[in-house]
Design a protein around this motif. Structure first.
Motif, PDB file in Angstrom:
ATOM      1  N   PHE A 104       0.843  -1.199   0.000  1.00 29.61           N
ATOM      2  CA  PHE A 104       0.000   0.000   0.000  1.00 29.61           C
ATOM      3  C   PHE A 104       0.883   1.256   0.000  1.00 29.61           C
ATOM      4  O   PHE A 104       0.717   2.153  -0.823  1.00 29.61           O
ATOM      5  CB  PHE A 104      -0.904   0.004   1.253  1.00 29.61           C
ATOM      6  CG  PHE A 104      -1.874  -1.159   1.304  1.00 29.61           C
ATOM      7  CD1 PHE A 104      -3.193  -0.986   0.926  1.00 29.61           C
ATOM      8  CD2 PHE A 104      -1.465  -2.415   1.758  1.00 29.61           C
ATOM      9  CE1 PHE A 104      -4.099  -2.049   0.983  1.00 29.61           C
ATOM     10  CE2 PHE A 104      -2.354  -3.474   1.808  1.00 29.61           C
ATOM     11  CZ  PHE A 104      -3.664  -3.299   1.422  1.00 29.61           C
ATOM     12  N   ARG A 105       1.846   1.270   0.916  1.00 29.63           N
ATOM     13  CA  ARG A 105       2.702   2.461   1.023  1.00 29.63           C
ATOM     14  C   ARG A 105       3.685   2.550  -0.134  1.00 29.63           C
ATOM     15  O   ARG A 105       4.054   3.655  -0.558  1.00 29.63           O
ATOM     16  CB  ARG A 105       3.416   2.460   2.374  1.00 29.63           C
ATOM     17  CG  ARG A 105       2.435   2.657   3.523  1.00 29.63           C
ATOM     18  CD  ARG A 105       3.111   2.795   4.873  1.00 29.63           C
ATOM     19  NE  ARG A 105       2.105   2.988   5.917  1.00 29.63           N
ATOM     20  CZ  ARG A 105       1.527   1.993   6.590  1.00 29.63           C
ATOM     21  NH1 ARG A 105       1.831   0.736   6.322  1.00 29.63           N
ATOM     22  NH2 ARG A 105       0.627   2.246   7.515  1.00 29.63           N
ATOM     23  N   ALA A 106       4.105   1.404  -0.655  1.00 29.64           N
ATOM     24  CA  ALA A 106       4.999   1.437  -1.831  1.00 29.64           C
ATOM     25  C   ALA A 106       4.292   2.113  -3.000  1.00 29.64           C
ATOM     26  O   ALA A 106       4.884   2.908  -3.743  1.00 29.64           O
ATOM     27  CB  ALA A 106       5.432   0.020  -2.206  1.00 29.64           C
ATOM     28  N   MET A 107       3.002   1.824  -3.138  1.00 31.60           N
ATOM     29  CA  MET A 107       2.236   2.436  -4.232  1.00 31.60           C
ATOM     30  C   MET A 107       2.011   3.919  -3.968  1.00 31.60           C
ATOM     31  O   MET A 107       2.125   4.744  -4.889  1.00 31.60           O
ATOM     32  CB  MET A 107       0.903   1.697  -4.378  1.00 31.60           C
ATOM     33  CG  MET A 107       0.164   2.016  -5.652  1.00 31.60           C
ATOM     34  SD  MET A 107       1.095   1.503  -7.122  1.00 31.60           S
ATOM     35  CE  MET A 107       0.201   2.428  -8.370  1.00 31.60           C
ATOM     36  N   ASP A 108       1.718   4.282  -2.725  1.00 28.28           N
ATOM     37  CA  ASP A 108       1.586   5.707  -2.369  1.00 28.28           C
ATOM     38  C   ASP A 108       2.843   6.467  -2.769  1.00 28.28           C
ATOM     39  O   ASP A 108       2.788   7.553  -3.334  1.00 28.28           O
ATOM     40  CB  ASP A 108       1.418   5.869  -0.848  1.00 28.28           C
ATOM     41  CG  ASP A 108       0.006   5.569  -0.388  1.00 28.28           C
ATOM     42  OD1 ASP A 108      -0.910   5.559  -1.233  1.00 28.28           O
ATOM     43  OD2 ASP A 108      -0.165   5.337   0.813  1.00 28.28           O
ATOM     44  N   SER A 109       3.973   5.874  -2.446  1.00 28.70           N
ATOM     45  CA  SER A 109       5.242   6.544  -2.691  1.00 28.70           C
ATOM     46  C   SER A 109       5.468   6.731  -4.195  1.00 28.70           C
ATOM     47  O   SER A 109       5.860   7.814  -4.643  1.00 28.70           O
ATOM     48  CB  SER A 109       6.346   5.692  -2.054  1.00 28.70           C
ATOM     49  OG  SER A 109       7.580   6.129  -2.463  1.00 28.70           O
TER      50      SER A 109
ATOM     51  N   LEU B  22       3.157   6.872  -6.530  1.00 28.29           N
ATOM     52  CA  LEU B  22       2.167   7.830  -7.055  1.00 28.29           C
ATOM     53  C   LEU B  22       2.526   9.277  -6.692  1.00 28.29           C
ATOM     54  O   LEU B  22       2.162  10.204  -7.409  1.00 28.29           O
ATOM     55  CB  LEU B  22       0.764   7.497  -6.534  1.00 28.29           C
ATOM     56  CG  LEU B  22       0.130   6.229  -7.104  1.00 28.29           C
ATOM     57  CD1 LEU B  22      -1.199   5.921  -6.406  1.00 28.29           C
ATOM     58  CD2 LEU B  22      -0.087   6.323  -8.609  1.00 28.29           C
ATOM     59  N   SER B  23       3.256   9.457  -5.615  1.00 28.64           N
ATOM     60  CA  SER B  23       3.577  10.836  -5.216  1.00 28.64           C
ATOM     61  C   SER B  23       4.922  11.306  -5.766  1.00 28.64           C
ATOM     62  O   SER B  23       5.247  12.479  -5.659  1.00 28.64           O
ATOM     63  CB  SER B  23       3.559  10.962  -3.692  1.00 28.64           C
ATOM     64  OG  SER B  23       4.566  10.149  -3.146  1.00 28.64           O
ATOM     65  N   THR B  24       5.693  10.402  -6.378  1.00 28.66           N
ATOM     66  CA  THR B  24       7.026  10.834  -6.828  1.00 28.66           C
ATOM     67  C   THR B  24       7.223  10.759  -8.343  1.00 28.66           C
ATOM     68  O   THR B  24       8.048  11.497  -8.880  1.00 28.66           O
ATOM     69  CB  THR B  24       8.130   9.980  -6.163  1.00 28.66           C
ATOM     70  OG1 THR B  24       7.852   8.606  -6.394  1.00 28.66           O
ATOM     71  CG2 THR B  24       8.203  10.249  -4.671  1.00 28.66           C
ATOM     72  N   LEU B  25       6.518   9.872  -9.018  1.00 32.43           N
ATOM     73  CA  LEU B  25       6.780   9.706 -10.457  1.00 32.43           C
ATOM     74  C   LEU B  25       6.300  10.938 -11.225  1.00 32.43           C
ATOM     75  O   LEU B  25       5.166  11.379 -11.055  1.00 32.43           O
ATOM     76  CB  LEU B  25       6.063   8.454 -10.973  1.00 32.43           C
ATOM     77  CG  LEU B  25       6.474   7.970 -12.367  1.00 32.43           C
ATOM     78  CD1 LEU B  25       7.925   7.498 -12.370  1.00 32.43           C
ATOM     79  CD2 LEU B  25       5.565   6.826 -12.819  1.00 32.43           C
TER      80      LEU B  25
END
Ligand SMILES: [Fe+2]
Ligand SMILES: [Fe+2]
Length: 255
Positions: free
Chosen positions: A124-129, A131-134
């Motif tokens: 979950f957090r890997a995907m958050d990260s 989505l917020s950086t790419l």
């Protein structure tokens, strides 16, 4: 945009079934991007450069993987850009390869679950990260969640609803009937299924797997027999909004 996502491809019989069915499906539905899970494409466990090339030659654009990605070690040195093969994003830092790939303006992400699968970082957090950086971020984002527990898979679908175009499951090799669009526009299915022999236990030889259950002895995974089923999902995604228009289950069987 039409995207076809294919379940775990099992060994040579599975690769042959992809070659048999994929070109016709691309034509029939006007598919612009094909994703397949290749973690079982080499003898039923792992992936090699040759089995990856087999799938690419058949029309696959991006190959996702999962817990068996390192079973054939030769793939390790070929995951950094040379082949369109990705491994789960939430593998520990330092693992070879990359957890996502952009192909035909679509961001394809591979995540792996933690319940009954292994010790990985939080998907979950890997995907958050990501989505917020790419940057730049493609409009269309498709996630292969390689996981065992249905609850974890539905939870990730709900968590990402409205933030990605589609979340689909792989790994169990058994397709589920719950393909639908979530309230905020993300297409979802708990598991696509497999491309592999039906005279099998989730793609592997029946006697070998039964012996393992009955006697507890370790067994070499070996591919099952008989005709193959080909399980996939067809996604239609709005290019402007990135929201899903439809998700449709595709099944073909060799005769
Ligand atoms: Fe698999
Ligand atoms: Fe798996």
């Amino acid at each position: 945009m039409k995207i076809l996502a294919i379940g775990d491809v099992i060994g040579k019989p599975g690769r042959d079934a992809v070659k048999q069915f994929l070109p016709g499906l691309i034509n029939e539905y006007g598919v612009k991007l094909v994703i397949a899970n290749g973690e079982n494409s080499a003898h039923g466990i792992g992936i090699t450069v040759n089995t990856a090339r087999d799938l690419i030659d058949a029309g696959v654009d991006v190959i996702t993987t999962g817990n068996h990605v390192w079973a054939q070690r030769d793939i390790m040195n070929h995951l950094d850009g040379e082949l369109p093969v990705i491994r789960p994003l939430n593998f520990p830092p330092g693992a070879p390869g990359c957890g996502y790939r952009i192909s035909n303006n679509v961001l394809v992400v591979n995540l792996i679950g933690r319940i009954f699968v292994g010790q990985y970082d939080c998907p979950f957090r890997a995907m958050d990260s990501l989505l917020s950086t790419l940057d730049p971020m493609p409009k269309i984002i498709v996630v292969d969640f390689h996981a065992e527990a249905t609850s974890e898979k539905v939870a990730l679908g709900r968590y990402l609803d409205g933030r990605v175009s589609a979340v689909y499951g792989t790994h169990t090799h058994i397709g589920t009937t719950d393909s639908h669009i979530l309230p905020n526009g993300t297409a979802y299915v708990t598991d696509i299924g497999m491309v592999g022999p039906m005279d099998s236990i989730i793609g592997d030889d029946v006697d070998n797997v039964l012996t393992s259950f009955l006697v507890g002895l370790p067994h070499r995974l070996s591919v099952g027999k008989g005709f193959c089923a080909f399980d996939a999902i067809l996604l239609d995604i709005d290019d402007e909004t990135g929201k899903a228009e439809s998700i449709e289950r595709i099944r073909r069987e060799e005769t």
